[in-house]
Design a protein around this motif. Structure first.
Motif, short mmCIF file in Angstrom:
data_model
loop_
_atom_site.label_atom_id
_atom_site.label_comp_id
_atom_site.label_asym_id
_atom_site.label_seq_id
_atom_site.Cartn_x
_atom_site.Cartn_y
_atom_site.Cartn_z
N ARG A 1 -40.73 95.81 79.12
CA ARG A 1 -41.05 94.39 79.11
C ARG A 1 -40.21 93.60 78.11
O ARG A 1 -39.93 92.44 78.33
CB ARG A 1 -42.54 94.18 78.90
N VAL A 2 -39.76 94.23 77.02
CA VAL A 2 -38.92 93.53 76.05
C VAL A 2 -37.58 93.16 76.69
O VAL A 2 -37.12 92.03 76.53
CB VAL A 2 -38.72 94.37 74.77
N SER A 3 -36.99 94.07 77.42
CA SER A 3 -35.72 93.76 78.09
C SER A 3 -35.90 92.65 79.13
O SER A 3 -35.04 91.77 79.26
CB SER A 3 -35.14 94.99 78.78
N ALA A 4 -37.00 92.69 79.86
CA ALA A 4 -37.26 91.66 80.86
C ALA A 4 -37.42 90.29 80.19
O ALA A 4 -36.87 89.28 80.66
CB ALA A 4 -38.51 92.01 81.67
N ILE A 5 -38.13 90.25 79.08
CA ILE A 5 -38.34 88.99 78.37
C ILE A 5 -37.04 88.53 77.72
O ILE A 5 -36.70 87.34 77.77
CB ILE A 5 -39.49 89.13 77.34
N LYS A 6 -36.29 89.44 77.15
CA LYS A 6 -35.01 89.09 76.53
C LYS A 6 -34.08 88.44 77.56
O LYS A 6 -33.44 87.42 77.28
CB LYS A 6 -34.34 90.33 75.94
N LYS A 7 -34.03 89.02 78.74
CA LYS A 7 -33.20 88.46 79.81
C LYS A 7 -33.72 87.07 80.21
O LYS A 7 -32.94 86.13 80.39
CB LYS A 7 -33.20 89.40 81.02
N GLU B 1 -43.87 94.91 66.78
CA GLU B 1 -42.55 95.53 66.78
C GLU B 1 -41.70 94.99 67.93
O GLU B 1 -40.49 94.82 67.80
CB GLU B 1 -42.65 97.06 66.88
N GLU B 2 -42.34 94.75 69.06
CA GLU B 2 -41.62 94.20 70.20
C GLU B 2 -41.16 92.76 69.90
O GLU B 2 -40.03 92.39 70.22
CB GLU B 2 -42.51 94.21 71.45
N ARG B 3 -42.04 91.98 69.29
CA ARG B 3 -41.67 90.60 68.92
C ARG B 3 -40.53 90.62 67.91
O ARG B 3 -39.59 89.82 68.00
CB ARG B 3 -42.88 89.86 68.35
N GLN B 4 -40.60 91.54 66.96
CA GLN B 4 -39.53 91.63 65.96
C GLN B 4 -38.19 91.97 66.61
O GLN B 4 -37.15 91.48 66.17
CB GLN B 4 -39.89 92.66 64.90
N SER B 5 -38.21 92.77 67.65
CA SER B 5 -36.96 93.14 68.32
C SER B 5 -36.31 91.96 69.06
O SER B 5 -35.14 92.01 69.39
CB SER B 5 -37.18 94.31 69.28
N LEU B 6 -37.08 90.91 69.28
CA LEU B 6 -36.56 89.70 69.93
C LEU B 6 -36.16 88.62 68.92
O LEU B 6 -35.73 87.53 69.30
CB LEU B 6 -37.63 89.12 70.88
N PHE B 7 -36.27 88.93 67.65
CA PHE B 7 -36.10 87.93 66.59
C PHE B 7 -34.74 87.24 66.64
O PHE B 7 -34.66 86.01 66.55
CB PHE B 7 -36.33 88.58 65.23
N ASN B 8 -33.66 87.99 66.77
CA ASN B 8 -32.33 87.37 66.78
C ASN B 8 -32.19 86.39 67.93
O ASN B 8 -31.61 85.30 67.75
CB ASN B 8 -31.23 88.43 66.85
N GLU B 9 -32.69 86.74 69.09
CA GLU B 9 -32.63 85.82 70.23
C GLU B 9 -33.46 84.57 69.96
O GLU B 9 -33.05 83.46 70.30
CB GLU B 9 -33.13 86.50 71.52
N LEU B 10 -34.61 84.75 69.34
CA LEU B 10 -35.48 83.61 69.04
C LEU B 10 -34.84 82.67 68.01
O LEU B 10 -34.89 81.45 68.17
CB LEU B 10 -36.85 84.10 68.55
#
Length: 162
Positions: free
Chosen positions: A38-44, A65-74
């Motif tokens: 789901r992280v990859s789907a949201i990142k895309k 942890e999943e939210r943190q992995s999206l931090f740079n994109e955010l």
């Protein structure tokens, strides 16, 4: 007769809203519980204008942890004006403050290195919601910039802080 027809139309409109919302809740539940990445789907989706708002709204349901992995994109999305910027800021602010403070300057640095006054202003707007000292550091950096528009952004925020 016209009032009855209008009442029927409005009743149907309301039922459509309720049905659509129930469909959304069910779809969200299925996605969150059955999507293997789901992280990859949201990142895309964050990079697709028509999907971004939905992705940003789903972030609150992810593990920390999943939210943190999206931090740079955010942070990248928070550095430019767009209709979903408040949702983006909310997603960032949903993370633990200490973690944000430990990571945000490193994440923002590539954006600021060749940044415009818009990048500085949007990040200053975000920073002020996080921490006064963080905001002051970026405002002082902006005040020393060679670009007069970036210096103006720094001055605006320094005046706000004073």
């Amino acid at each position: 007769m016209l009032q009855t027809e209008q009442a029927d139309i409005e009743s149907n409109l309301w039922r459509n809203v309720v049905t659509s919302e129930n469909d959304y809740f069910n779809s969200r539940y299925d996605f969150l519980n059955n999507c293997s990445d789901r992280v990859s789907a949201i990142k895309k989706a964050l990079h697709a204008v028509g999907e971004r708002a939905t992705a940003l709204r789903l972030i609150e349901y992810l593990k920390i942890e999943e939210r943190q992995s999206l931090f740079n994109e955010l942070v990248d999305l928070a550095s430019v004006s767009h209709s979903d910027i408040e949702l983006c800021r909310q997603a960032i602010l949903s993370l633990p403050k200490t973690w944000i403070l430990e990571n945000i300057e490193k994440s923002a640095e590539p954006l600021l290195k060749n940044g415009t006054d818009e990048d500085y202003r949007r990040l200053l707007e975000l920073y002020i919601q996080i921490d006064r000292d963080l905001t002051e550091r970026l405002a002082k950096r902006a005040l020393k910039h060679e670009n007069p528009d970036i210096r103006e952004a720094g001055a605006d925020f320094q005046n706000y802080l004073d």
